[in-house]
Design an enzyme around this catalytic site. Structure first.
Site, PDB file in Angstrom:
ATOM      1  N   SER A  74     -14.219 -11.945  16.802  1.00 55.40           N
ATOM      2  CA  SER A  74     -13.118 -10.999  17.014  1.00 55.40           C
ATOM      3  C   SER A  74     -13.486  -9.554  16.693  1.00 55.40           C
ATOM      4  O   SER A  74     -12.758  -8.641  17.069  1.00 55.40           O
ATOM      5  CB  SER A  74     -11.903 -11.413  16.165  1.00 55.40           C
ATOM      6  OG  SER A  74     -12.207 -11.352  14.776  1.00 55.40           O
ATOM      7  N   HIS A 115     -11.104  -7.676   9.867  1.00 55.57           N
ATOM      8  CA  HIS A 115     -10.628  -6.843  10.973  1.00 55.57           C
ATOM      9  C   HIS A 115     -10.579  -5.379  10.553  1.00 55.57           C
ATOM     10  O   HIS A 115     -10.734  -5.057   9.374  1.00 55.57           O
ATOM     11  CB  HIS A 115      -9.250  -7.309  11.454  1.00 55.57           C
ATOM     12  CG  HIS A 115      -9.312  -8.490  12.377  1.00 55.57           C
ATOM     13  ND1 HIS A 115      -8.194  -9.126  12.862  1.00 55.57           N
ATOM     14  CD2 HIS A 115     -10.376  -9.157  12.908  1.00 55.57           C
ATOM     15  CE1 HIS A 115      -8.559 -10.135  13.640  1.00 55.57           C
ATOM     16  NE2 HIS A 115      -9.870 -10.168  13.678  1.00 55.57           N
ATOM     17  N   ASP A 144      -2.769  -7.436  14.671  1.00 59.19           N
ATOM     18  CA  ASP A 144      -2.730  -8.711  13.963  1.00 59.19           C
ATOM     19  C   ASP A 144      -1.335  -9.143  13.505  1.00 59.19           C
ATOM     20  O   ASP A 144      -1.223 -10.083  12.715  1.00 59.19           O
ATOM     21  CB  ASP A 144      -3.636  -8.640  12.719  1.00 59.19           C
ATOM     22  CG  ASP A 144      -5.099  -8.513  13.093  1.00 59.19           C
ATOM     23  OD1 ASP A 144      -5.463  -8.893  14.212  1.00 59.19           O
ATOM     24  OD2 ASP A 144      -5.872  -8.027  12.247  1.00 59.19           O
TER      25      ASP A 144
END
Length: 201
Positions: A74, A115, A144
């Protein structure tokens, strides 16, 4: 073909470790009891030293997990699966901001997420300045919010494990292999333990 090749490689590696373990086991069985006890103490010292180093890193970095492995794609192309990240949680003079890569935990999820911060703001609380972060994977189309707990819109201090300050590419693939194939982990632990016990020095 790639899957078949991976299984062949794992089989060969497992067979090699198994043969090596059997060889070391025969050595252990022939060792005098006093020497065996001494080597077991050495093994305990190695484990204690590793724990002390880990706790020292936690204290220095102010992070509950100073080292983490990227487990998904990701964050590509910034970070790839298997990259090893080094984290800190120092805020003095360097508050969390947009662009920081953070590692955070979500209630109900055991695996931390790596992230990037896309929005950040702070609010003065009674005791200390509280921050609120919104994150997104570089390779994901949306933020998110859907990953957070129900009704949660922001990450707070209690969710954050640290932010990335440095990394080593692909070094963490060993961890991923051991998570995907637990028998490799146990074989490796047994191999290292026997290696320490049978070391003559």
């Amino acid at each position: 073909r790639r899957v078949h090749g991976r299984w062949v490689l794992l089989f060969k590696m497992g067979s090699y470790i198994q043969d090596t373990l059997q060889e070391y086991w025969h050595i252990v069985r022939r060792m005098p009891v006093r020497q065996l006890i001494g080597q077991a103490i050495n093994l305990g010292l190695v484990v204690c030293s590793a724990l002390m180093i880990w706790k020292s890193l936690m204290y220095i970095t102010c992070s509950e997990s100073p080292i983490v492995v990227v487990l998904s794609g990701s964050m590509e192309p910034g970070f790839y699966r298997g990259d090893l990240l080094f984290l800190t949680f120092h805020e003095t003079g360097d508050p969390f901001k947009v662009g920081d890569v953070v590692v955070f935990k979500i209630e109900g999820r055991d695996i931390p997420i790596v992230h990037r911060v896309i929005r950040a703001h702070t609010a003065e609380g009674k005791q200390e300045s509280e921050f609120f972060l919104l994150t997104k994977g570089d390779n994901n189309p949306v933020d998110d919010t859907a990953l957070y707990a129900r009704g949660q819109q922001w990450l707070e201090r209690r969710h954050i494990m640290g932010r990335s300050k440095a990394y080593l590419p692909y070094v963490g693939m060993v961890t991923i292999i051991m998570n995907d194939y637990p028998f490799v982990k146990y074989l490796l632990i047994g191999f290292l333990a026997l290696l320490v016990i049978t070391n003559k020095e």
